[in-house]
Enzyme design. Structure first.
Site, PDB file in Angstrom:
ATOM      1  N   ASP A  72      -0.423   0.056  -4.181  1.00  0.00           N
ATOM      2  CA  ASP A  72      -0.069   0.263  -2.768  1.00  0.00           C
ATOM      3  C   ASP A  72      -0.052  -1.068  -2.027  1.00  0.00           C
ATOM      4  O   ASP A  72       0.283  -1.127  -0.846  1.00  0.00           O
ATOM      5  CB  ASP A  72      -0.981   1.297  -2.097  1.00  0.00           C
ATOM      6  CG  ASP A  72      -2.440   0.872  -2.073  1.00  0.00           C
ATOM      7  OD1 ASP A  72      -2.792  -0.146  -2.693  1.00  0.00           O
ATOM      8  OD2 ASP A  72      -3.243   1.586  -1.419  1.00  0.00           O
ATOM      9  N   SER A  73      -0.362  -2.165  -2.753  1.00  0.00           N
ATOM     10  CA  SER A  73      -0.142  -3.516  -2.215  1.00  0.00           C
ATOM     11  C   SER A  73       1.334  -3.712  -1.878  1.00  0.00           C
ATOM     12  O   SER A  73       1.683  -4.676  -1.211  1.00  0.00           O
ATOM     13  CB  SER A  73      -0.591  -4.573  -3.233  1.00  0.00           C
ATOM     14  OG  SER A  73      -0.035  -4.308  -4.503  1.00  0.00           O
TER      15      SER A  73
ATOM     16  N   ASP B 196      -0.394   3.926  -7.861  1.00  0.00           N
ATOM     17  CA  ASP B 196      -1.490   4.091  -6.898  1.00  0.00           C
ATOM     18  C   ASP B 196      -1.334   5.354  -6.058  1.00  0.00           C
ATOM     19  O   ASP B 196      -0.224   5.686  -5.628  1.00  0.00           O
ATOM     20  CB  ASP B 196      -1.490   2.906  -5.923  1.00  0.00           C
ATOM     21  CG  ASP B 196      -2.660   1.963  -6.147  1.00  0.00           C
ATOM     22  OD1 ASP B 196      -3.635   2.365  -6.820  1.00  0.00           O
ATOM     23  OD2 ASP B 196      -2.591   0.832  -5.650  1.00  0.00           O
TER      24      ASP B 196
ATOM     25  N   LYS C 248      -3.933   5.775  -9.996  1.00  0.00           N
ATOM     26  CA  LYS C 248      -5.141   5.021  -9.633  1.00  0.00           C
ATOM     27  C   LYS C 248      -5.581   5.444  -8.241  1.00  0.00           C
ATOM     28  O   LYS C 248      -4.734   5.657  -7.361  1.00  0.00           O
ATOM     29  CB  LYS C 248      -4.890   3.515  -9.669  1.00  0.00           C
ATOM     30  CG  LYS C 248      -6.102   2.691  -9.212  1.00  0.00           C
ATOM     31  CD  LYS C 248      -5.981   1.218  -9.532  1.00  0.00           C
ATOM     32  CE  LYS C 248      -5.176   0.423  -8.547  1.00  0.00           C
ATOM     33  NZ  LYS C 248      -5.666   0.474  -7.146  1.00  0.00           N
TER      34      LYS C 248
ATOM     35  N   GLU D 148      -8.911   4.780  -5.202  1.00  0.00           N
ATOM     36  CA  GLU D 148     -10.024   3.909  -4.806  1.00  0.00           C
ATOM     37  C   GLU D 148     -11.275   4.730  -4.500  1.00  0.00           C
ATOM     38  O   GLU D 148     -11.181   5.819  -3.917  1.00  0.00           O
ATOM     39  CB  GLU D 148      -9.618   3.096  -3.558  1.00  0.00           C
ATOM     40  CG  GLU D 148      -8.468   2.133  -3.828  1.00  0.00           C
ATOM     41  CD  GLU D 148      -8.089   1.280  -2.628  1.00  0.00           C
ATOM     42  OE1 GLU D 148      -8.805   1.314  -1.598  1.00  0.00           O
ATOM     43  OE2 GLU D 148      -7.071   0.570  -2.728  1.00  0.00           O
TER      44      GLU D 148
ATOM     45  N   GLU E 126     -12.538  -5.063  -7.958  1.00  0.00           N
ATOM     46  CA  GLU E 126     -11.882  -6.074  -7.119  1.00  0.00           C
ATOM     47  C   GLU E 126     -12.909  -6.876  -6.311  1.00  0.00           C
ATOM     48  O   GLU E 126     -13.795  -6.295  -5.670  1.00  0.00           O
ATOM     49  CB  GLU E 126     -10.876  -5.379  -6.177  1.00  0.00           C
ATOM     50  CG  GLU E 126     -10.145  -6.355  -5.266  1.00  0.00           C
ATOM     51  CD  GLU E 126      -8.850  -5.824  -4.677  1.00  0.00           C
ATOM     52  OE1 GLU E 126      -8.426  -4.694  -5.033  1.00  0.00           O
ATOM     53  OE2 GLU E 126      -8.255  -6.531  -3.848  1.00  0.00           O
TER      54      GLU E 126
END
Ligand code: KIV
Length: 278
Positions: free
Chosen positions: A43-44, A82, A112, A114, A181
């Site tokens: 999602d970057s 993501d 993925k 978080e 991270e």
């Protein structure tokens, strides 16, 4: 055969390092496909493709558009997509539904998300639906407002304990790998030793089982900010500026397009046209 969860597990078991990069489009993913073990459609993309200041505005539709472009390009690398902010936090049902959409519509090989201990019910439910989950702990960018900025995590004893707890919990919940991270090298090494699933580091030192970087960062294509952990393997942004300026110059002085880049027609046809005009 495309890399998959078993490839990642075998690589950890054999002590082989796992390489991952992000990609968001077909052309880049096609070039990258045979170079690394896995590709993350992160999602970057909110930062590097869409110019947002953080990842919070990224939608499921964005992830499906960019994710499916990457999936169409990849024959070798495992494609992880993501789950964007607020696509899994609301409920377990919402998380499974949206993970399913990323598999069906973006053709992801895994998703993925978080979060650590607090996201384990989601990880378990998605895994139970036979969708592989990569977890993401440490400095999780979707929590930037809760963290009060993009800060290295796990430096205090409480922070370090919490990260170890998170790592063990996501493994127990069924995650096949975990991204760590922005955390101290020795802590990430310690976590890597404790886990049976692979750890993939970004700003996590060299003791993790694998590494991931955002491709625009490592190629020098994104200069809004350059995190300390980014190594620039190329300065393609500078090369692009040179090429764009050369193009501009050639358009203006008429040297582009030349004969090699143009289409010809019989001279008689043009003469005929001109005659008709008179
Ligand atoms: O969104 C992303 O690109 C990521 C990686 C940096 C791990 O989550």
């Amino acid at each position: 055969m495309k890399n998959n969860v078993s490839t990642f597990a075998k690589m950890k078991a054999n002590g082989e390092k796992i390489s991952m990069l992000t990609a968001y489009d077909y052309s880049t993913a096609k070039i990258m496909d045979n170079c690394v073990n896995g590709i993350l459609v992160g999602d970057s993309l909110g930062n590097v493709m869409l110019g947002y200041e953080d990842t919070l505005s990224v939608t499921m539709e964005d992830m499906i558009t960019f994710g499916s472009a990457v999936s169409r390009a990849c024959k070798n690398a495992m494609v992880v997509v993501d789950m964007p902010f607020m696509s899994y936090e609301v409920s377990v049902e919402q998380a499974v539904m949206n993970a399913g959409r990323l598999m069906k519509e973006a053709r992801a090989n895994a998703v993925k998300l978080e979060g650590g201990v607090e996201m384990c019910d989601r990880i378990k439910a998605i895994t139970n639906a036979d969708i592989p989950v990569m977890a993401h702990i440490g400095m999780t960018p979707q929590s930037v407002n809760a963290f009060g900025g993009f800060k290295v995590q796990g430096k205090s004893i409480d922070g370090a304990r919490k990260m170890v707890e998170d790592a063990l919990a996501v493994e127990k919940a069924g995650a096949f790998a975990v991204v760590i991270e922005c955390a101290p090298t020795e802590l990430c090494e310690y976590i890597t030793e404790k886990l049976t699933i692979p750890t993939i580091g970004i700003g996590a030192g060299n003791g993790t089982d694998g590494q991931i970087l955002v491709y625009q960062d490592m190629l020098g294509l994104f200069s809004d900010y350059v995190p300390k952990f980014v190594k620039r393997y190329e300065l393609l942004g500078d090369k692009m500026v040179d090429a764009f300026k050369q193009y501009d110059k050639e358009v203006k002085n008429g040297s582009f397009p030349d004969k090699d880049h143009s289409f010809a027609i019989d001279k008689e046809i043009i003469d005929e046209l001109r005659k008709e005009e008179k």
